[in-house]
Design a protein around this motif. Structure first.
Motif, PDB file in Angstrom:
ATOM      1  N   GLY A 169      12.542  14.722  41.222  1.00 25.59           N
ATOM      2  CA  GLY A 169      11.698  13.564  40.982  1.00 25.59           C
ATOM      3  C   GLY A 169      12.379  12.233  41.229  1.00 25.59           C
ATOM      4  N   ALA A 170      13.716  12.235  41.349  1.00 27.07           N
ATOM      5  CA  ALA A 170      14.428  10.978  41.603  1.00 27.07           C
ATOM      6  C   ALA A 170      13.994  10.432  42.952  1.00 27.07           C
ATOM      7  CB  ALA A 170      15.935  11.205  41.579  1.00 27.07           C
ATOM      8  N   ILE A 171      13.688   9.168  42.987  1.00 26.68           N
ATOM      9  CA  ILE A 171      13.201   8.536  44.214  1.00 26.68           C
ATOM     10  C   ILE A 171      14.388   8.008  45.010  1.00 26.68           C
ATOM     11  CG2 ILE A 171      11.776   6.688  45.160  1.00 26.68           C
ATOM     12  CD1 ILE A 171      10.169   6.916  42.513  1.00 26.68           C
ATOM     13  N   VAL A 172      14.421   8.381  46.263  1.00 23.48           N
ATOM     14  CA  VAL A 172      15.492   7.970  47.155  1.00 23.48           C
ATOM     15  C   VAL A 172      15.153   6.582  47.708  1.00 23.48           C
ATOM     16  CG1 VAL A 172      16.753   8.606  49.243  1.00 23.48           C
ATOM     17  CG2 VAL A 172      15.905  10.395  47.720  1.00 23.48           C
ATOM     18  N   PRO A 173      16.130   5.690  47.759  1.00 26.89           N
ATOM     19  CA  PRO A 173      15.850   4.354  48.299  1.00 26.89           C
ATOM     20  C   PRO A 173      15.368   4.431  49.751  1.00 26.89           C
ATOM     21  CG  PRO A 173      18.015   4.422  47.250  1.00 26.89           C
ATOM     22  CD  PRO A 173      17.523   5.825  47.328  1.00 26.89           C
ATOM     23  N   PRO A 174      14.681   3.397  50.202  1.00 31.14           N
ATOM     24  CA  PRO A 174      14.225   3.368  51.592  1.00 31.14           C
ATOM     25  C   PRO A 174      15.398   3.469  52.572  1.00 31.14           C
ATOM     26  CG  PRO A 174      13.214   1.601  50.320  1.00 31.14           C
ATOM     27  CD  PRO A 174      14.268   2.210  49.454  1.00 31.14           C
ATOM     28  N   THR A 175      15.107   3.989  53.741  1.00 30.47           N
ATOM     29  CA  THR A 175      16.111   4.195  54.785  1.00 30.47           C
ATOM     30  C   THR A 175      16.922   2.936  55.054  1.00 30.47           C
ATOM     31  OG1 THR A 175      14.696   5.858  55.789  1.00 30.47           O
ATOM     32  CG2 THR A 175      16.401   4.913  57.189  1.00 30.47           C
ATOM     33  N   VAL A 176      16.244   1.811  55.188  1.00 29.35           N
ATOM     34  CA  VAL A 176      16.935   0.550  55.517  1.00 29.35           C
ATOM     35  C   VAL A 176      17.908   0.164  54.408  1.00 29.35           C
ATOM     36  CG1 VAL A 176      16.584  -1.914  55.963  1.00 29.35           C
ATOM     37  CG2 VAL A 176      15.048  -0.237  56.976  1.00 29.35           C
ATOM     38  N   ARG A 177      17.498   0.322  53.149  1.00 27.65           N
ATOM     39  CA  ARG A 177      18.382  -0.034  52.037  1.00 27.65           C
ATOM     40  C   ARG A 177      19.616   0.871  52.021  1.00 27.65           C
ATOM     41  NH1 ARG A 177      17.120   0.756  45.696  1.00 27.65           N
ATOM     42  NH2 ARG A 177      19.285   0.822  45.070  1.00 27.65           N
TER      43      ARG A 177
END
Length: 155
Positions: A44-52
């Motif tokens: 459930g942990a949300i991965v930061p956006p690709t750019v970040r």
């Protein structure tokens, strides 16, 4: 419940330096796979956006995209309806990661605001954050103890 981001890219950067075999996206894939399999990135942990992630790791966004794509293909990550990518959960009930991140993020934000208002340094802010986390943990443990006592399962 609001969504909260994984805040572990510093550890990923260190692990990327340690990983010497293969292209950047392959190394990042292994780092994230290990974090997921070891439970450091909970379901459930949300991965930061690709750019970040690319900015924080100081690598090309295309390399991050390739690593995420492979993790999606292997079922270790999943894309939510809102487009966000999170760590997969076989049960489809990923709340532990979100709850942990809520606690972490709320306390970090409170500590940062307080430190800014007081003109504190980042070192002092870190101390405030650690104290706030300890206080919160104590409150949660006390609440859990009260709940156990009320249910007749306490000592």
């Amino acid at each position: 419940m609001a969504d909260f981001w994984v805040s572990r890219t510093g550890r990923w950067r260190i692990r990327l330096r340690e990983e010497s075999q293969g292209e950047t996206h392959e190394r990042l894939f292994r780092v994230l796979r290990d974090e997921i399999e070891d439970g450091r990135l909970p379901p459930g942990a949300i991965v930061p956006p690709t750019v970040r992630v690319a900015e924080e790791l100081r690598i090309d966004a295309a390399e991050v995209g390739k690593a995420f794509q492979k993790l999606l293909q292997e079922g270790l990550l999943q894309q939510r309806e809102n487009g966000r990518i999170c760590v997969s959960d076989a049960s489809g009930n990923a709340t532990v990661g979100d709850q942990t991140q809520v606690l972490f993020e709320n306390n970090l934000i409170q500590a940062a605001r307080y430190a800014t208002q007081m003109g504190m340094s980042t070192i002092d802010a870190t101390g405030v954050f650690k104290a706030r986390m300890a206080e919160t943990k104590g409150l949660r443990e006390a609440q859990n103890s009260e709940d156990s006592d009320e249910n007749g399962s306490g000592g």
